[in-house]
Design an enzyme around this catalytic site. Structure first.
Site, PDB file in Angstrom:
ATOM      1  N   TYR A   1      37.129  39.796  28.168  1.00 26.66           N
ATOM      2  CA  TYR A   1      36.049  38.935  27.671  1.00 26.66           C
ATOM      3  C   TYR A   1      35.718  39.259  26.218  1.00 26.66           C
ATOM      4  CZ  TYR A   1      35.186  36.736  32.133  1.00 26.66           C
ATOM      5  OH  TYR A   1      35.326  35.982  33.269  1.00 26.66           O
TER       6      TYR A   1
ATOM      7  N   TYR B   1      29.228  32.727  40.554  1.00 29.07           N
ATOM      8  CA  TYR B   1      30.338  33.495  39.964  1.00 29.07           C
ATOM      9  C   TYR B   1      30.938  34.385  41.048  1.00 29.07           C
ATOM     10  CZ  TYR B   1      33.223  36.620  37.280  1.00 29.07           C
ATOM     11  OH  TYR B   1      34.305  37.328  36.821  1.00 29.07           O
TER      12      TYR B   1
ATOM     13  N   ASP C   1      29.013  37.000  49.242  1.00 33.84           N
ATOM     14  CA  ASP C   1      29.628  37.791  48.180  1.00 33.84           C
ATOM     15  C   ASP C   1      28.574  38.775  47.660  1.00 33.84           C
ATOM     16  OD1 ASP C   1      30.630  38.873  45.887  1.00 33.84           O
ATOM     17  OD2 ASP C   1      31.247  36.967  44.977  1.00 33.84           O
TER      18      ASP C   1
ATOM     19  N   LYS D   1      32.285  46.601  43.111  1.00 37.07           N
ATOM     20  CA  LYS D   1      31.444  47.160  42.046  1.00 37.07           C
ATOM     21  C   LYS D   1      30.883  48.552  42.372  1.00 37.07           C
ATOM     22  CE  LYS D   1      30.820  43.303  39.145  1.00 37.07           C
ATOM     23  NZ  LYS D   1      30.550  41.881  39.310  1.00 37.07           N
TER      24      LYS D   1
HETATM   25  C1  LIG Z   1      31.683  40.814  39.361  1.00 40.65           C
HETATM   26  C2  LIG Z   1      31.676  39.915  40.521  1.00 40.65           C
HETATM   27  C3  LIG Z   1      32.869  39.540  41.161  1.00 40.65           C
HETATM   28  C4  LIG Z   1      34.225  39.940  40.647  1.00 40.65           C
HETATM   29  O1  LIG Z   1      34.418  41.312  40.698  1.00 40.65           O
HETATM   30  P1  LIG Z   1      35.547  42.013  39.798  1.00 40.65           P
HETATM   31  O2  LIG Z   1      35.551  43.418  40.251  1.00 40.65           O
HETATM   32  O3  LIG Z   1      35.102  41.850  38.372  1.00 40.65           O
HETATM   33  O4  LIG Z   1      36.826  41.302  40.066  1.00 40.65           O
HETATM   34  C5  LIG Z   1      32.783  38.758  42.297  1.00 40.65           C
HETATM   35  N1  LIG Z   1      31.593  38.365  42.765  1.00 40.65           N
HETATM   36  C6  LIG Z   1      30.423  38.691  42.185  1.00 40.65           C
HETATM   37  C7  LIG Z   1      29.145  38.246  42.784  1.00 40.65           C
HETATM   38  C8  LIG Z   1      30.420  39.464  41.033  1.00 40.65           C
HETATM   39  O5  LIG Z   1      29.266  39.773  40.421  1.00 40.65           O
END
Ligand SMILES: *Cc1c(COP(=O)(O)O)cnc(C)c1O
Length: 425
Positions: free
Chosen positions: A20, A147, A240, A269
């Site tokens: 990015y 996202y 998610d 994460k």
């Molecule tokens: C950051 C994020 C992702 C993607 O995760 P990466 O480890 O960057 O591939 C997917 N879903 C949500 C809600 C996120 O914040």
């Protein structure tokens, strides 16, 4: 003879492609030599408060000794083994520990490497599930301003915009529900089911918080309504929790705000405390059972070279052990500090919509050119960095998502920087 010092800046400019990052305009990156607790340290000895947990991953603090020790110990014992036909204690213990803590009914854990792959696995489970049932359900439903990551499936379910435009023709069709902050998502889902109900395989949401879409908080009752409708119509609900998992929004998982359990949950994460890349996709026993068969065609055809890497599993176990009552108290202290700052931040010139969810505080700045490419982000980022605070606004949205070891003084410093910036504009 003393060897010449490594020219990190020069070599970075010659050989590295950063994420990015528009290399044609940005300042050269800051070289960080070490990190500890809530602070990053650069080569000149400057300390920077990591108010965004290094892109939302650092959970307890940088260089947390318990996690560092678990990684070192595991690396000496079993660093990696193929996970098809083999298993190992860190993975099995971790699967058990995640199931114990996750919303009820999520009993199966599929490991992968990052948030995007956790989402890809969730989508593949949902789509293949319907094929096993002999139903032609191919449609994925996602939220406006969502996202879910940067791989093709994850991009497809994410909001379309500057991030996805170059790839638009290669993304699959998704049905969109309106923005859950402002609009009636439950009503929109009912309408969609009325017209295309037999096509819908799954609904994917970021529970409670649209993260990259601007750190926008949406109500628990709407999440409850989406769960009720998807249950009634037998549609797979994917939560998610890549960003919201492991206490970021207060409780361990954001679904707890609405007291709901999804059918599939994506985690990444903070899963290793922010030490190594790793992810997990949790599913119900009912979904897993649809894949368990004497028919090899019913196999979940997915896996990565490093699936369930033992070092990552050991880090995740050590991190989970740290998510105890003391951690919960620290998260509440961060939330109280944020809540106490709302009045002051709301009164700043050009600041509106200050919101808090657990350890997250966000606000919007009034700017003429809105959106991710708005010029305010880079300006505030360098202003804050000069004052020893790492901020990375999402367009005109400024937020803090600090590691749990952050003190009230650290937080006050970040609020001060935002105040100085807006007052000086
Ligand atoms: C950051 C994020 C992702 C993607 O995760 P990466 O480890 O960057 O591939 C997917 N879903 C949500 C809600 C996120 O914040």
């Amino acid at each position: 003879m003393i060897p010449p010092a490594f020219d990190i800046d020069g070599a970075d400019q010659r050989h590295v492609w950063h994420p990015y990052t528009q290399h044609g305009i940005v300042d050269p990156p800051v070289a960080i030599t070490r990190a500890e607790g809530a602070y990053l340290h650069d080569a000149s000895g400057r300390a920077v408060f990591d108010a965004i947990s290094s892109w939302w991953v650092t959970l307890h603090g940088h260089a947390q000794p318990e996690i560092a020790a678990a990684i070192a110990e595991q690396a000496r014992t079993l660093e990696q083994v193929i996970f098809a036909g083999f298993t190992h204690e860190p993975a099995v213990r971790l699967a058990e520990a995640l199931v114990e803590r996750a919303p009820a009914g999520l009993t199966r854990v599929f490991f992968s490497d990052d948030g995007s792959t956790a989402v890809e696995v969730a989508l593949k489970i949902a789509l293949q599930h319907w094929q096993h049932r002999g139903e032609e359900r191919r449609l994925i439903v996602a939220l406006e301003n969502a996202y879910h990551g940067d791989t093709f499936g994850a991009m497809s379910v994410s909001a379309r915009g500057v991030f996805t435009d170059p790839f638009a023709s290669h993304l699959f069709e998704v049905a969109r529900l309106p923005d859950p902050v402002a609009d009636d998502v439950a009503g929109a889902l009912e309408d969609l089911i009325a017209s295309r109900g037999r096509d819908i395989a799954a609904v994917i949401v970021e529970p409670m918080l649209l993260g990259a879409g601007g750190m926008r908080v949406w109500p628990a009752d709407k999440l409850q309504a989406l769960r009720a409708i998807t249950s009634r119509h037998d549609i797979v609900l994917i939560a998610d929790e890549v960003l919201t998992g492991f206490g970021r929004t207060g409780p361990l998982f954001a679904c707890e705000h609405a007291r709901i359990a999804p059918d599939v949950m994506c985690l990444s994460k903070g899963i290793t405390g922010g030490f190594v890349p790793f992810a997990a996709t949790l599913a119900t026993e009912a979904l897993f059972d649809g894949f368990r068969s004497a028919d090899r065609k019913r196999t979940l055809f997915h896996g990565h070279s490093y699936t369930a890497n033992p070092i990552a599993c050991a880090a995740a176990l050590a991190s989970l052990a740290l998510l105890d009552a003391r951690s919960a108290e620290r998260r509440r202290a961060i939330q109280r500090a944020h809540e106490a700052a709302v009045g002051r931040l709301s009164a700043l010139p050009g600041v509106h919509d200050v919101r808090v969810l657990g350890t997250m505080i966000a606000l919007d700045l009034t700017v003429s050119d809105r959106g991710y490419l708005s010029g305010i982000g880079p300006a505030l980022r360098s202003f804050a960095l000069e004052r020893g605070v790492l901020l990375r606004p999402l367009g005109d949205t400024v937020y803090l998502l600090p590691p749990y070891c952050s003190t009230s003084e650290d937080l006050a410093r970040a609020y001060d920087v935002i105040a100085e910036f807006t007052e000086g504009r």
